[in-house]
Design a protein around this motif. Structure first.
Motif, PDB file in Angstrom:
ATOM      1  N   THR A  30       0.819  -1.211   0.000  1.00  0.00           N
ATOM      2  CA  THR A  30       0.000   0.000   0.000  1.00  0.00           C
ATOM      3  C   THR A  30       0.854   1.263   0.000  1.00  0.00           C
ATOM      4  N   THR A  31       1.982   1.218   0.678  1.00  0.00           N
ATOM      5  CA  THR A  31       2.869   2.381   0.733  1.00  0.00           C
ATOM      6  C   THR A  31       3.314   2.797  -0.661  1.00  0.00           C
ATOM      7  N   LYS A  45      -4.308   2.122  -3.050  1.00  0.00           N
ATOM      8  CA  LYS A  45      -4.050   2.382  -1.637  1.00  0.00           C
ATOM      9  C   LYS A  45      -5.374   2.460  -0.875  1.00  0.00           C
ATOM     10  N   ALA A  46      -6.327   3.186  -1.440  1.00  0.00           N
ATOM     11  CA  ALA A  46      -7.634   3.323  -0.796  1.00  0.00           C
ATOM     12  C   ALA A  46      -8.354   1.981  -0.694  1.00  0.00           C
ATOM     13  N   THR A  47      -8.269   1.172  -1.740  1.00  0.00           N
ATOM     14  CA  THR A  47      -8.898  -0.148  -1.711  1.00  0.00           C
ATOM     15  C   THR A  47      -8.286  -1.018  -0.618  1.00  0.00           C
ATOM     16  N   CYS A  48      -6.974  -0.974  -0.477  1.00  0.00           N
ATOM     17  CA  CYS A  48      -6.299  -1.760   0.560  1.00  0.00           C
ATOM     18  C   CYS A  48      -6.700  -1.293   1.956  1.00  0.00           C
ATOM     19  N   ILE A  49      -6.772   0.021   2.156  1.00  0.00           N
ATOM     20  CA  ILE A  49      -7.158   0.539   3.468  1.00  0.00           C
ATOM     21  C   ILE A  49      -8.631   0.264   3.739  1.00  0.00           C
ATOM     22  N   GLU A  59     -10.948   6.366   4.545  1.00  0.00           N
ATOM     23  CA  GLU A  59     -10.804   4.953   4.927  1.00  0.00           C
ATOM     24  C   GLU A  59      -9.848   4.819   6.109  1.00  0.00           C
ATOM     25  N   SER A  60      -8.788   5.616   6.127  1.00  0.00           N
ATOM     26  CA  SER A  60      -7.840   5.580   7.245  1.00  0.00           C
ATOM     27  C   SER A  60      -8.515   6.005   8.539  1.00  0.00           C
ATOM     28  N   ALA A  61      -9.328   7.056   8.470  1.00  0.00           N
ATOM     29  CA  ALA A  61     -10.040   7.522   9.664  1.00  0.00           C
ATOM     30  C   ALA A  61     -10.976   6.434  10.190  1.00  0.00           C
ATOM     31  N   LYS A  62     -11.628   5.713   9.298  1.00  0.00           N
ATOM     32  CA  LYS A  62     -12.538   4.656   9.736  1.00  0.00           C
ATOM     33  C   LYS A  62     -11.778   3.517  10.431  1.00  0.00           C
ATOM     34  N   VAL A  63     -10.591   3.185   9.924  1.00  0.00           N
ATOM     35  CA  VAL A  63      -9.772   2.163  10.594  1.00  0.00           C
ATOM     36  C   VAL A  63      -9.403   2.646  11.999  1.00  0.00           C
ATOM     37  N   ILE A  64      -9.025   3.907  12.105  1.00  0.00           N
ATOM     38  CA  ILE A  64      -8.660   4.456  13.414  1.00  0.00           C
ATOM     39  C   ILE A  64      -9.865   4.419  14.350  1.00  0.00           C
ATOM     40  N   GLY A  65     -11.028   4.788  13.846  1.00  0.00           N
ATOM     41  CA  GLY A  65     -12.232   4.715  14.664  1.00  0.00           C
ATOM     42  C   GLY A  65     -12.521   3.305  15.156  1.00  0.00           C
TER      43      GLY A  65
END
Length: 171
Positions: free
Chosen positions: A39-40, A47-51, A87-93
């Motif tokens: 993803t990096t 990247k968005a699909t992976c996250i 998507e990153s924010a949702k993972v953090i949530g």
């Protein structure tokens, strides 16, 4: 099947790619390390699909995530692509409760995303910040006043409601 092969396969619809990747993450057929490495270097859409796949996996099993992957999604909050941000924010949530010692790194990026022009980015930031404030950690001393200010400037009632519901749970 590798991440690259899955994402390159034109016969698989995008939603199905995300679901398949999420299942591969959940079953540990694809390691978080290889997901982060791929993803990096990926383009924004991949990247968005992976996250997003990671978000699906952490929604049903938050404990699947590790510290390095949490750090990765925190850093992805600063990416240019809106979908990567949300998507990153949702993972953090989904996983904030597991990484209370790392929230001071996530909070400033989430607060910055509350000013984004995209409604979904602001909604996802609200979701993550709401989950963080509900943990009632030492960060709440600065976070609660910041959320109060965000509520005053936020134009969408649906986003304001996320914050208000979270604040009710700590009152």
């Amino acid at each position: 099947m590798t991440i690259k092969d899955l994402l390159a396969d034109k016969s698989i619809k995008p939603k199905e790619k995300t679901e398949t990747l999420s299942q591969l993450i959940s079953s540990k057929e694809i390691s978080l390390g290889s997901l982060v490495t791929y993803t990096t270097l990926a383009k924004d859409a991949e990247k968005a699909t992976c996250i997003e796949a990671l978000e699906f996996a952490t929604k049903s099993n938050p404990k699947i995530i590790d510290k390095n992957t949490f750090d990765f999604v925190v850093s992805a909050l600063g990416e240019k692509a809106p979908r990567v941000k949300w998507e990153s924010a949702k993972v953090i949530g989904n996983t904030a409760h597991l990484f209370s010692s790392k929230l001071d790194e996530a909070i400033p990026a989430l607060i910055k995303n509350t000013e984004h022009t995209g409604t979904v980015v602001r909604w996802a930031a609200a979701f993550a910040l709401g989950e963080i404030v509900k943990l009632n950690t030492k960060e709440n001393k600065q976070l609660v006043p910041a959320i109060d200010a965000i509520i005053l400037r936020e134009e969408k009632n649906s986003i304001k409601k996320i914050y208000q519901e979270a604040l009710k749970k700590i009152a």
